[in-house]
Design a protein around this motif. Structure first.
Motif, PDB file in Angstrom:
ATOM      1  N   PRO A 171     -50.418 -63.314 -26.127  1.00  0.00           N
ATOM      2  CA  PRO A 171     -50.367 -64.590 -25.590  1.00  0.00           C
ATOM      3  C   PRO A 171     -49.125 -65.047 -25.967  1.00  0.00           C
ATOM      4  CG  PRO A 171     -52.643 -64.184 -26.118  1.00  0.00           C
ATOM      5  CD  PRO A 171     -51.753 -63.173 -26.772  1.00  0.00           C
ATOM      6  N   ILE A 172     -48.727 -65.207 -27.253  1.00  0.00           N
ATOM      7  CA  ILE A 172     -47.327 -65.894 -27.586  1.00  0.00           C
ATOM      8  C   ILE A 172     -46.187 -65.275 -26.834  1.00  0.00           C
ATOM      9  CG2 ILE A 172     -45.825 -66.057 -29.663  1.00  0.00           C
ATOM     10  CD1 ILE A 172     -48.409 -66.529 -31.235  1.00  0.00           C
ATOM     11  N   VAL A 173     -46.124 -63.885 -26.992  1.00  0.00           N
ATOM     12  CA  VAL A 173     -44.994 -63.217 -26.333  1.00  0.00           C
ATOM     13  C   VAL A 173     -45.108 -63.588 -24.705  1.00  0.00           C
ATOM     14  CG1 VAL A 173     -44.251 -61.026 -25.538  1.00  0.00           C
ATOM     15  CG2 VAL A 173     -45.242 -61.248 -27.929  1.00  0.00           C
ATOM     16  N   GLY A 174     -46.159 -63.622 -24.076  1.00  0.00           N
ATOM     17  CA  GLY A 174     -46.527 -63.853 -22.550  1.00  0.00           C
ATOM     18  C   GLY A 174     -46.005 -65.339 -22.449  1.00  0.00           C
ATOM     19  N   ALA A 175     -46.159 -66.324 -23.487  1.00  0.00           N
ATOM     20  CA  ALA A 175     -45.746 -67.743 -23.313  1.00  0.00           C
ATOM     21  C   ALA A 175     -44.368 -67.874 -23.354  1.00  0.00           C
ATOM     22  CB  ALA A 175     -46.380 -68.623 -24.287  1.00  0.00           C
ATOM     23  N   LEU A 176     -43.510 -67.116 -24.284  1.00  0.00           N
ATOM     24  CA  LEU A 176     -42.165 -66.881 -24.499  1.00  0.00           C
ATOM     25  C   LEU A 176     -41.414 -66.286 -23.400  1.00  0.00           C
ATOM     26  CD1 LEU A 176     -42.107 -65.587 -28.372  1.00  0.00           C
ATOM     27  CD2 LEU A 176     -41.331 -67.847 -27.420  1.00  0.00           C
ATOM     28  N   ALA A 177     -42.187 -65.115 -22.684  1.00  0.00           N
ATOM     29  CA  ALA A 177     -41.497 -64.785 -21.594  1.00  0.00           C
ATOM     30  C   ALA A 177     -41.507 -65.677 -20.449  1.00  0.00           C
ATOM     31  CB  ALA A 177     -42.353 -63.423 -21.254  1.00  0.00           C
ATOM     32  N   LEU A 178     -42.652 -66.258 -20.235  1.00  0.00           N
ATOM     33  CA  LEU A 178     -42.907 -67.424 -19.011  1.00  0.00           C
ATOM     34  C   LEU A 178     -41.865 -68.296 -19.246  1.00  0.00           C
ATOM     35  CD1 LEU A 178     -44.036 -68.313 -16.600  1.00  0.00           C
ATOM     36  CD2 LEU A 178     -45.889 -69.477 -17.972  1.00  0.00           C
ATOM     37  N   THR A 179     -41.591 -68.920 -20.511  1.00  0.00           N
ATOM     38  CA  THR A 179     -40.658 -70.014 -20.773  1.00  0.00           C
ATOM     39  C   THR A 179     -39.284 -69.674 -20.477  1.00  0.00           C
ATOM     40  OG1 THR A 179     -41.986 -71.112 -22.463  1.00  0.00           O
ATOM     41  CG2 THR A 179     -39.742 -71.538 -22.598  1.00  0.00           C
TER      42      THR A 179
END
Length: 346
Positions: A313-321
């Motif tokens: 989820p952290i990686v996903g949040a970084l990718a979305l940002t």
């Protein structure tokens, strides 16, 4: 002592190389995609290969160690063709063939190192092998894409090496520490000449491919030994920046083998006029933070399922940002950005 000698020899080799490169015009020119304003010496990443030669010599002189000749042959082949490509462009198909052969030799090396895991006659081995081949070839080229900004390649390599060293020494030994040290030495030397407002030299394909090859080997070895794919997140910023840009260009109908100027770091520095080294440090800092989080979770023996529930989820949040911020920088267009860029002053 071997580290001191290697450091001295690598620095001397660079100072010998610089005037030769200047005389033979081995320079990265300036164009509308460049993040530099003056021609810069390229191909200086040969010191990565020289450092691995020093490592190989140390292994050769140690009778207790089995020499990893498949890994070294693959590294040598890739370094040679990459350096030739720095001198004059090599057809991409030849580079791709060399990369596939190099990765196959890497996988062969891993099969020798980990005989208890692999079974040449099992379907699982071949499935894993094909997946690893595709992933590692892609990762090699992603490392090469990241060598486009002062300090970027070095920052990302160090940001991955630190967690790898911590895992190797405090969680689960998976590789000879010397290989990590012989990767850190040329990286720090290269950063001294590259991570500055006006870079003295660029790595070129030879450096990015050589260090990418070894870094890919280290992480793949760790993943196979532990069975924990969360360690691939040690390359989180490389996957996000290079991987998402490749996907973006594919959906936009572009030829991904042609040069471009839509990496976020290019938009930040070329058009946003941000400081190169500061942007590189931000990328490296984020990657290091994620890596240290993974180290802490494994040091305290957090179950793998919980690691995945936290890290991805952290990686996903970084990718979305990343995508949202990049969309803003591209005038609100992630796919239809060509017209917007054409309107921007060069």
């Amino acid at each position: 002592m071997e580290y001191i000698i290697t450091t001295i020899l690598l620095v001397i080799s660079l100072y010998i190389y610089f005037p030769i490169a200047q005389k033979r015009n081995m320079l990265a020119g300036v164009n509308h995609r460049s993040s530099h304003t003056k021609p810069v010496i390229t191909g200086a990443g040969f010191i990565f290969f020289f450092s691995y030669v020093a490592y190989a010599i140390c292994l050769w002189l140690s009778p207790q160690v089995v020499f990893p000749w498949p890994l070294f042959v693959g590294l040598t082949m890739l370094s040679v063709i990459s350096f030739v490509d720095d001198l004059e462009e090599v057809w991409f198909l030849w580079r791709l063939i060399a990369q596939v052969l190099g990765i196959l030799l890497m996988l062969w090396q891993i099969g020798i190192v980990l005989p208890q895991i692999v079974d040449l006659e099992s379907a699982t081995f071949w499935i894993v092998g094909v997946v690893c081949l595709g992933l590692m070839v892609g990762l090699l080229n992603m490392f090469n894409f990241m060598d486009g900004l002062n300090g970027m390649l070095g920052s990302l390599v160090i940001a991955s090496l630190v967690p790898l060293w911590l895992i190797n020494n405090y969680v689960t030994p998976f590789v000879d520490n010397q290989l990590i040290y012989f990767t850190a030495i040329p990286t720090l030397i290269f950063m001294f000449f590259n991570a500055r407002k006006q870079a003295v030299c660029f790595s070129g394909d030879v450096g990015a491919i050589a260090v990418g090859f070894v870094m890919s080997y280290l992480v793949l070895l760790l993943v196979l030994q532990t069975g924990n794919v969360v360690f691939f997140a040690f390359f989180v910023m490389i996957f996000i920046e290079a991987g998402l840009t490749i996907i973006q260009r594919l959906f936009a109908g572009e030829n991904i083998f042609k040069p471009h100027r839509i990496h976020l770091f290019q938009l930040l520095c070329n058009e946003g006029k941000r400081n190169h080294v500061l942007v590189s440090c931000c990328y490296g800092g984020i990657q290091l933070a994620v890596g240290l989080l993974i180290v802490a979770m494994n040091y305290y023996q957090m179950p793998q399922m919980y690691q995945h529930l936290l890290v991805w989820p952290i990686v996903g949040a970084l990718a979305l940002t990343y995508l949202l911020y990049k969309r803003k920088k591209l005038g609100g267009h992630l796919l239809g950005y060509k017209e917007y860029l054409n309107k921007r002053p060069e």
